[in-house]
Write a protein that holds these residues in place. Sequence first.
Motif, PDB file in Angstrom:
ATOM      1  N   PHE A  74       0.735  -1.262   0.047  1.00  0.00           N
ATOM      2  CA  PHE A  74       0.191   0.001  -0.060  1.00  0.00           C
ATOM      3  C   PHE A  74       0.879   1.427   0.046  1.00  0.00           C
ATOM      4  O   PHE A  74       2.003   1.101   0.147  1.00  0.00           O
ATOM      5  N   ILE A  75       0.180   2.373  -0.295  1.00  0.00           N
ATOM      6  CA  ILE A  75       0.822   3.673  -0.141  1.00  0.00           C
ATOM      7  C   ILE A  75      -0.011   4.299   0.979  1.00  0.00           C
ATOM      8  O   ILE A  75      -1.357   4.342   1.020  1.00  0.00           O
ATOM      9  N   ARG A  76       0.661   5.021   1.852  1.00  0.00           N
ATOM     10  CA  ARG A  76      -0.031   5.869   2.923  1.00  0.00           C
ATOM     11  C   ARG A  76       0.040   7.174   2.424  1.00  0.00           C
ATOM     12  O   ARG A  76       1.069   7.926   2.403  1.00  0.00           O
ATOM     13  N   ILE A  77      -1.155   7.923   2.538  1.00  0.00           N
ATOM     14  CA  ILE A  77      -1.107   9.290   1.922  1.00  0.00           C
ATOM     15  C   ILE A  77      -1.609  10.419   2.932  1.00  0.00           C
ATOM     16  O   ILE A  77      -2.392  10.018   3.805  1.00  0.00           O
ATOM     17  N   ASP A  78      -0.800  11.228   3.203  1.00  0.00           N
ATOM     18  CA  ASP A  78      -0.870  12.260   4.007  1.00  0.00           C
ATOM     19  C   ASP A  78      -2.052  13.167   3.254  1.00  0.00           C
ATOM     20  O   ASP A  78      -1.636  13.843   2.264  1.00  0.00           O
ATOM     21  N   CYS A  79      -3.365  13.088   3.649  1.00  0.00           N
ATOM     22  CA  CYS A  79      -4.479  13.764   2.935  1.00  0.00           C
ATOM     23  C   CYS A  79      -4.601  15.177   3.217  1.00  0.00           C
ATOM     24  O   CYS A  79      -4.516  15.519   4.309  1.00  0.00           O
ATOM     25  N   ASP A  80      -4.922  15.841   2.286  1.00  0.00           N
ATOM     26  CA  ASP A  80      -4.967  17.502   2.013  1.00  0.00           C
ATOM     27  C   ASP A  80      -6.043  17.973   2.814  1.00  0.00           C
ATOM     28  O   ASP A  80      -6.419  18.734   3.749  1.00  0.00           O
ATOM     29  N   ARG A  81      -7.324  16.960   2.556  1.00  0.00           N
ATOM     30  CA  ARG A  81      -8.772  17.214   3.124  1.00  0.00           C
ATOM     31  C   ARG A  81      -9.200  16.558   4.381  1.00  0.00           C
ATOM     32  O   ARG A  81     -10.477  16.608   4.656  1.00  0.00           O
ATOM     33  N   ALA A  82      -8.223  15.656   5.081  1.00  0.00           N
ATOM     34  CA  ALA A  82      -8.599  15.000   6.158  1.00  0.00           C
ATOM     35  C   ALA A  82      -7.606  14.961   7.322  1.00  0.00           C
ATOM     36  O   ALA A  82      -6.595  15.209   6.925  1.00  0.00           O
ATOM     37  N   SER A  83      -8.266  14.676   8.717  1.00  0.00           N
ATOM     38  CA  SER A  83      -7.077  14.931   9.718  1.00  0.00           C
ATOM     39  C   SER A  83      -6.527  13.512   9.844  1.00  0.00           C
ATOM     40  O   SER A  83      -5.529  13.275  10.614  1.00  0.00           O
ATOM     41  N   THR A  84      -6.852  12.643   9.032  1.00  0.00           N
ATOM     42  CA  THR A  84      -6.294  11.324   9.099  1.00  0.00           C
ATOM     43  C   THR A  84      -5.811  10.855   7.811  1.00  0.00           C
ATOM     44  O   THR A  84      -6.031  11.554   6.889  1.00  0.00           O
ATOM     45  N   ASP A  85      -4.653   9.929   7.875  1.00  0.00           N
ATOM     46  CA  ASP A  85      -3.949   9.607   6.495  1.00  0.00           C
ATOM     47  C   ASP A  85      -4.949   8.384   5.687  1.00  0.00           C
ATOM     48  O   ASP A  85      -5.836   7.975   6.577  1.00  0.00           O
ATOM     49  N   LEU A  86      -4.720   8.498   4.546  1.00  0.00           N
ATOM     50  CA  LEU A  86      -5.393   7.498   3.798  1.00  0.00           C
ATOM     51  C   LEU A  86      -4.354   6.371   3.311  1.00  0.00           C
ATOM     52  O   LEU A  86      -3.152   6.530   3.230  1.00  0.00           O
ATOM     53  N   PHE A  87      -5.196   4.901   3.198  1.00  0.00           N
ATOM     54  CA  PHE A  87      -4.224   3.934   2.953  1.00  0.00           C
ATOM     55  C   PHE A  87      -4.845   3.396   1.556  1.00  0.00           C
ATOM     56  O   PHE A  87      -6.057   3.065   1.743  1.00  0.00           O
ATOM     57  N   GLU A  88      -4.068   3.179   0.661  1.00  0.00           N
ATOM     58  CA  GLU A  88      -4.638   2.800  -0.536  1.00  0.00           C
ATOM     59  C   GLU A  88      -3.733   1.554  -1.200  1.00  0.00           C
ATOM     60  O   GLU A  88      -2.378   1.695  -0.892  1.00  0.00           O
TER      61      GLU A  88
END
Length: 113
Positions: A74-88
Amino acid sequence: MNVFGKIRTGMQVFDRSGEKVGVVKVVELGRNSMPVSQLVTHGGTKVSGLRGAVATPVTDLPMARRNRLISDGFIRIDCDRASTDLFEPLGAVDRVAGSIVRLSVKHHQAINA
């Protein structure tokens, strides 16, 4: 070199509609990925791999999703619009060009951690 070997931290991530999602924070290979020695980033640095241990905390995710991420990578994404990271999952990466990662899903379909 395959597409996953081109992903590195700091790359901008966009969804399939072109909306910016955030920035790559971590790249993790799954247990089913090819040997780590075959995957090298654009800068020549090897990508980290799980190989039986969870190197990035994904414990807050639902078990089925966590197991899939650990298995497939996976990639862990520091999301611009959320307070938590995304995992894809790495399978959600459509293409990598320059310093941009394009996902095959829309931003609203991405699942927050």
